[in-house]
Each structure stands twice: as structure tokens, then as C-alpha cells.
Design an enzyme around this catalytic site. Structure first.
Site, PDB file in Angstrom:
ATOM      1  N   LYS A  57      48.289  25.663  43.657  1.00  0.00           N
ATOM      2  CA  LYS A  57      49.765  24.647  43.448  1.00  0.00           C
ATOM      3  C   LYS A  57      49.852  24.690  44.684  1.00  0.00           C
ATOM      4  O   LYS A  57      51.097  24.273  44.982  1.00  0.00           O
ATOM      5  CB  LYS A  57      50.237  25.372  42.742  1.00  0.00           C
ATOM      6  CG  LYS A  57      50.380  25.807  40.880  1.00  0.00           C
ATOM      7  CD  LYS A  57      51.585  26.551  40.383  1.00  0.00           C
ATOM      8  CE  LYS A  57      51.250  27.098  38.551  1.00  0.00           C
ATOM      9  NZ  LYS A  57      52.189  27.521  38.117  1.00  0.00           N
TER      10      LYS A  57
ATOM     11  N   ARG B 220      38.047  39.316  47.950  1.00  0.00           N
ATOM     12  CA  ARG B 220      37.131  37.725  48.101  1.00  0.00           C
ATOM     13  C   ARG B 220      37.685  36.508  48.459  1.00  0.00           C
ATOM     14  O   ARG B 220      38.334  36.286  47.977  1.00  0.00           O
ATOM     15  CB  ARG B 220      36.233  38.203  46.634  1.00  0.00           C
ATOM     16  CG  ARG B 220      35.648  37.077  47.402  1.00  0.00           C
ATOM     17  CD  ARG B 220      34.060  36.842  46.126  1.00  0.00           C
ATOM     18  NE  ARG B 220      33.111  37.856  46.805  1.00  0.00           N
ATOM     19  CZ  ARG B 220      32.007  37.802  45.974  1.00  0.00           C
ATOM     20  NH1 ARG B 220      31.374  37.046  45.621  1.00  0.00           N
ATOM     21  NH2 ARG B 220      31.161  38.925  46.306  1.00  0.00           N
TER      22      ARG B 220
ATOM     23  N   ARG C 188      28.915  40.647  40.088  1.00  0.00           N
ATOM     24  CA  ARG C 188      28.803  41.849  40.676  1.00  0.00           C
ATOM     25  C   ARG C 188      30.241  42.424  41.394  1.00  0.00           C
ATOM     26  O   ARG C 188      30.366  43.585  40.732  1.00  0.00           O
ATOM     27  CB  ARG C 188      27.484  42.145  41.465  1.00  0.00           C
ATOM     28  CG  ARG C 188      26.570  42.355  41.076  1.00  0.00           C
ATOM     29  CD  ARG C 188      25.163  41.144  41.560  1.00  0.00           C
ATOM     30  NE  ARG C 188      25.383  39.771  41.906  1.00  0.00           N
ATOM     31  CZ  ARG C 188      24.844  39.100  40.852  1.00  0.00           C
ATOM     32  NH1 ARG C 188      23.855  39.143  39.791  1.00  0.00           N
ATOM     33  NH2 ARG C 188      25.365  37.740  41.063  1.00  0.00           N
ATOM     34  N   THR C 189      30.273  41.831  42.424  1.00  0.00           N
ATOM     35  CA  THR C 189      31.382  42.716  42.928  1.00  0.00           C
ATOM     36  C   THR C 189      33.313  42.945  42.079  1.00  0.00           C
ATOM     37  O   THR C 189      33.352  43.940  42.345  1.00  0.00           O
ATOM     38  CB  THR C 189      31.447  42.109  44.239  1.00  0.00           C
ATOM     39  OG1 THR C 189      30.742  41.880  44.812  1.00  0.00           O
ATOM     40  CG2 THR C 189      32.483  42.537  45.547  1.00  0.00           C
TER      41      THR C 189
ATOM     42  N   HIS D 104      30.410  41.735  53.906  1.00  0.00           N
ATOM     43  CA  HIS D 104      30.139  42.075  52.560  1.00  0.00           C
ATOM     44  C   HIS D 104      30.107  43.584  53.048  1.00  0.00           C
ATOM     45  O   HIS D 104      29.001  43.630  52.309  1.00  0.00           O
ATOM     46  CB  HIS D 104      29.441  41.005  51.678  1.00  0.00           C
ATOM     47  CG  HIS D 104      29.620  41.526  50.908  1.00  0.00           C
ATOM     48  ND1 HIS D 104      30.300  42.405  50.197  1.00  0.00           N
ATOM     49  CD2 HIS D 104      29.163  40.405  49.152  1.00  0.00           C
ATOM     50  CE1 HIS D 104      30.336  42.456  48.115  1.00  0.00           C
ATOM     51  NE2 HIS D 104      29.605  40.983  47.957  1.00  0.00           N
TER      52      HIS D 104
END
Ligand code: CP
Length: 310
Positions: A82, A104, A54-55, A132
Site C-alpha cells: 500500500k 531479506r 531455504r532462508t 547474504h
């Protein structure tokens, strides 16, 4: 630059300003009408170090609707694998002259760390169990549209409160807007500091549901429970699952919400999640695009030399 790292630090009038700004984008988005190019020429980087449906997609759609060049960085395919550090990744994104960065990350505080290192606005798309903020804004917008107001609404938030950034941001936003917030969780998934947030903790879901205007269900964040008590799904559903029977304790027109992703049959039954006229779960997703358009617009106003961040 102004960043959006959390609801914490926002004044009630700033939260309301973002909700009011989002209102204008709902119809635009629904009808593909009134195309807008206010972010033309700007580069938006979505750097997602943790999974999202969704985000990520709604930030991408939101940026594109406003004319930005949107680039997605998926951590799984990036040089993070890496061994590159978060700071070096931030410096790299900055060197590409990003105009706005959406992040995020699985670690609480990672977004602030990046915000401190770059020369453009940074928006938090969820950091660990911290915040959030755009989720809380889209939830507040959904409540306001469906219930007419946020003030004095009895909002019951049930689930893994301890690990939930959605719960934390929602508690901050809803209490700032004068809602009556009740949180419900098994005692092992309730933060000790909850009372300091000015809300009432419950371990008994049935008791908490009495007279609720809004019932917001949360997923068990199994990925954040290192060594902690993880209830079995059967036991959890028995005590904290939202069933049609249990829902009768709330007001007859109480709104049913879930930020997603849902675990049907665990925290919420399918016949509740899909209840016509009562479930706002898909509307929450729709509001997500409008809220993220508002946040991208408002947060880039200073660099676009446009007035108007409250
Ligand atoms: N609600 C929410 O943040 O969903 P995603 O994890 O799919 O972005």
C-alpha cells in the site's frame, strides 16, 4: 545492539566462533534431541520482502528450536503493497517490541537502514546484490566438515558474480579463512573491483577448475539484470554449465555446492547436482538451520545478558 549485516566487518576469529557455535546444533537438529529454550519469551520477526524457500524456513525452524515466538511478515501480504516506506515498516516492527528481526530485501543496504532504526539485533537474510552472511557461514561450515579445513582449499565460484550477494559474502568469508578463491564469470557478469578483493578472476571455466577442491555454482540473477547482457541459457550452459565432463578437471573428490535455488540444465547438470558422495547441496541446507540457530543465539546474548559474543 550487535547486528549481522554482512561478513564484512567480522574478524576471522568471529567467523570461526559462529561456525564452532553452529556445530553443537547439527546433532540437536538431526535427532530432535536436547531441546533448548534459551530464546523462550523472545519474539523473532522474519520480514521477507523478496522470495525465499531455504532462508525463510530455516530461520523459522532455527528460532522455534530455540524456543522463540517466530512471526513471519510476507511483503506480498503486508502494507508495503500500500506504499508504506521501509523506514515506516521498520518503526512499526520496532513498536511491536521485536527482540530480533531477520530481513531479506531486494535493495542493497536496506538491512543496514533498518538496523539503524530499531532497538534489537537485526540479521541480514540477503539484501540485493550486497550480502547474504548466513549463506556464507553455512557454506563455510559445509566445506570445513566435508574437507576438514577451509585454509588453502581451492574454491571455484562460478556464475553471476556481479549480482550475487552469495558470491560476495562467500569471497569475504573464505578469503578471511585463508582459502584460495577463484571466481569465474562471463566478463559482463564480473565486477570490475574483483581484483581489489585479492582473488583471481577467470572467464575460462575449464582453466579455473584445474585442481579445485570445491566447485560452487551460482544461478543467473535475471531479476537483477536491468538492461544488462543476459546470456541465452544454451550459450551459458555451453561455457559455464557444470557437466560431468567438465568436473573431471577438478580434484577427483572435489565437493559440489550450490546455494539454491538451482536451474538444472543451465548452470549445473542434474547428474552433477545429484552426484552421490560429491554433491553437498542438501547438506548445505541442513547446515543452514544450525548456522541460523547459532546466529540467533549469539546475536541475542547481549539483550539476554548472557556472555559470549567473541
Ligand atoms: N540460498 C538461498 O538464499 O535460498 P532462498 O532464496 O530459497 O532463501
Amino acid at each position: 545492539h550487535a547486528h549481522l549485516t554482512g561478513i564484512s566487518g567480522l574478524q576471522p576469529h568471529e567467523i570461526l566462533f559462529l561456525l564452532d557455535e553452529a556445530e553443537q546444533w547439527i546433532e540437536v537438529n538431526r535427532n530432535r534431541s536436547g531441546s533448548d529454550h534459551r530464546l523462550d519469551g523472545l519474539t523473532q520477526i522474519n520480514a521477507f520482502f523478496e522470495n525465499s524457500t531455504r532462508t525463510l524456513l530455516s530461520f523459522e525452524i532455527a528460532g522455534k528450536r530455540l524456543g522463540a515466538d517466530v512471526v513471519n511478515m510476507h511483503a506480498a501480504q503486508s502494507s508495503v503493497k500500500k506504499g508504506e516506506t521501509l523506514i515506516d515498516t521498520a518503526v512499526t516492527l520496532n513498536a511491536m517490541r521485536a527482540d530480533v528481526i531477520v530481513i531479506r530485501h531486494m535493495s542493497s543496504g536496506a538491512v543496514q537502514l533498518i538496523a539503524d532504526k530499531v532497538d534489537c539485533p537485526v540479521l541480514n537474510a540477503g539484501d540485493g546484490s550486497h550480502e547474504h552472511p548466513t549463506q556464507a557461514l553455512l557454506d563455510a561450515l559445509t566445506i570445513r566438515r566435508r574437507r576438514g579445513t577451509i585454509a588453502h582449499q581451492r574454491v571455484v565460484i562460478c556464475g553471476d558474480i556481479l549480482h550475487s550477494r552469495v558470491a560476495r559474502s562467500n569471497i569475504l568469508a573464505l578469503t578471511a579463512l585463508a582459502a584460495e578463491v577463484r571466481v569465474v564469470a562471463p566478463s559482463t557478469l564480473m565486477p570490475a573491483a574483483i581484483a581489489k578483493m585479492g582473488i583471481t578472476p577467470f572467464t575460462d571455466f575449464d582453466a579455473a577448475l584445474e585442481g579445485a577442491d570445491v566447485v560452487m555454482m551460482l544461478r543467473l540473477q535475471n531479476e537483477r539484470m536491468s538492461g544488462a547482457y543476459i546470456p541465452s541459457t544454451r550459450e551459458y550452459h555451453l561455457n559455464y554449465g557444470l557437466t560431468l565432463e567438465r568436473l573431471k578437471r577438478a580434484k577427483p573428490d572435489a565437493l559440489i555446492m550450490h546455494p539454491g535455488p538451482m536451474n538444472r540444465g543451465v548452470e549445473i547438470d542434474s547428474n552433477v547436482a545429484d552426484l552421490p558422495g560429491r554433491s553437498a547441496i542438501t547438506e548445505q541446507v541442513e547446515m543452514g538451520v544450525a548456522v541460523r540457530m547459532a546466529c540467533l543465539d549469539v546475536l541475542t546474548r547481549r539483550s539476554r545478558k548472557v556472555e559470549g559474543w567473541a
